[in-house]
Motif scaffolding. Structure first.
Motif, PDB file in Angstrom:
ATOM      1  N   ASN A   1      -5.325  -9.858  -7.042  1.00 20.01           N
ATOM      2  CA  ASN A   1      -6.421  -9.425  -7.912  1.00 20.01           C
ATOM      3  C   ASN A   1      -7.542  -8.761  -7.126  1.00 20.01           C
ATOM      4  N   GLN A   2      -7.883  -9.320  -5.974  1.00 19.88           N
ATOM      5  CA  GLN A   2      -8.935  -8.734  -5.144  1.00 19.88           C
ATOM      6  C   GLN A   2      -8.522  -7.351  -4.651  1.00 19.88           C
ATOM      7  N   ALA A   3      -7.283  -7.209  -4.214  1.00 19.82           N
ATOM      8  CA  ALA A   3      -6.791  -5.918  -3.737  1.00 19.82           C
ATOM      9  C   ALA A   3      -6.835  -4.883  -4.860  1.00 19.82           C
ATOM     10  N   ALA A   4      -6.440  -5.271  -6.055  1.00 22.08           N
ATOM     11  CA  ALA A   4      -6.454  -4.358  -7.193  1.00 22.08           C
ATOM     12  C   ALA A   4      -7.882  -3.944  -7.546  1.00 22.08           C
TER      13      ALA A   4
ATOM     14  N   MET B   1       0.083  -7.338   4.619  1.00 22.95           N
ATOM     15  CA  MET B   1      -0.501  -7.072   5.935  1.00 22.95           C
ATOM     16  C   MET B   1       0.553  -6.622   6.939  1.00 22.95           C
ATOM     17  N   SER B   2       1.771  -7.092   6.786  1.00 28.08           N
ATOM     18  CA  SER B   2       2.836  -6.726   7.721  1.00 28.08           C
ATOM     19  C   SER B   2       3.245  -5.257   7.606  1.00 28.08           C
TER      20      SER B   2
ATOM     21  N   SER C   1      -8.230  -7.115   4.987  1.00 31.04           N
ATOM     22  CA  SER C   1      -7.111  -8.067   4.894  1.00 31.04           C
ATOM     23  C   SER C   1      -7.590  -9.407   4.345  1.00 31.04           C
ATOM     24  N   GLY C   2      -6.637 -10.269   4.062  1.00 31.14           N
ATOM     25  CA  GLY C   2      -6.935 -11.595   3.544  1.00 31.14           C
ATOM     26  C   GLY C   2      -7.328 -11.580   2.083  1.00 31.14           C
ATOM     27  N   LEU C   3      -6.709 -10.714   1.295  1.00 30.24           N
ATOM     28  CA  LEU C   3      -7.040 -10.572  -0.127  1.00 30.24           C
ATOM     29  C   LEU C   3      -5.931 -11.124  -1.015  1.00 30.24           C
TER      30      LEU C   3
ATOM     31  N   ALA D   1       2.952   1.191   8.058  1.00 33.58           N
ATOM     32  CA  ALA D   1       3.748   2.048   7.175  1.00 33.58           C
ATOM     33  C   ALA D   1       2.890   2.633   6.052  1.00 33.58           C
ATOM     34  N   LEU D   2       1.955   1.831   5.521  1.00 34.39           N
ATOM     35  CA  LEU D   2       1.077   2.331   4.467  1.00 34.39           C
ATOM     36  C   LEU D   2       0.202   3.468   4.982  1.00 34.39           C
ATOM     37  N   LEU D   3      -0.338   3.310   6.185  1.00 35.69           N
ATOM     38  CA  LEU D   3      -1.183   4.357   6.762  1.00 35.69           C
ATOM     39  C   LEU D   3      -0.367   5.623   7.027  1.00 35.69           C
ATOM     40  N   GLN D   4       0.818   5.451   7.557  1.00 35.94           N
ATOM     41  CA  GLN D   4       1.659   6.605   7.855  1.00 35.94           C
ATOM     42  C   GLN D   4       2.065   7.325   6.576  1.00 35.94           C
TER      43      GLN D   4
END
Length: 64
Positions: free
Chosen positions: A19-22, A48-49, A14-16, A53-56
């Motif tokens: 561009n960092q996430a990509a 982050m919120s 987290s905290g990206l 849902a992303l994991l599921q």
């Protein structure tokens, strides 16, 4: 590499910035192709919120 294929990797970073996430997503996909070309998986990035849902969603895509 011998052994059972019963391992998985999950990472939440987290905290990206966008561009960092990509870049991290791109690096994970490259590493997966190099080290486990026949392995199945999914990579997702978002707010982050919405981590739960992303994991599921990823679990459903893999077949869980």
């Amino acid at each position: 590499m011998a052994g059972k294929k019963d391992k998985a990797v999950v990472a939440i970073i987290s905290g990206l910035t966008d561009n960092q996430a990509a870049q991290i997503t791109k690096d994970i996909l490259k590493s997966k192709q190099k080290n486990a070309p026949l392995g199945r998986g999914t990579v997702a990035s978002g707010f982050m919120s919405s981590i739960g849902a992303l994991l599921q969603k990823g679990t459903k895509q893999i077949g869980g």
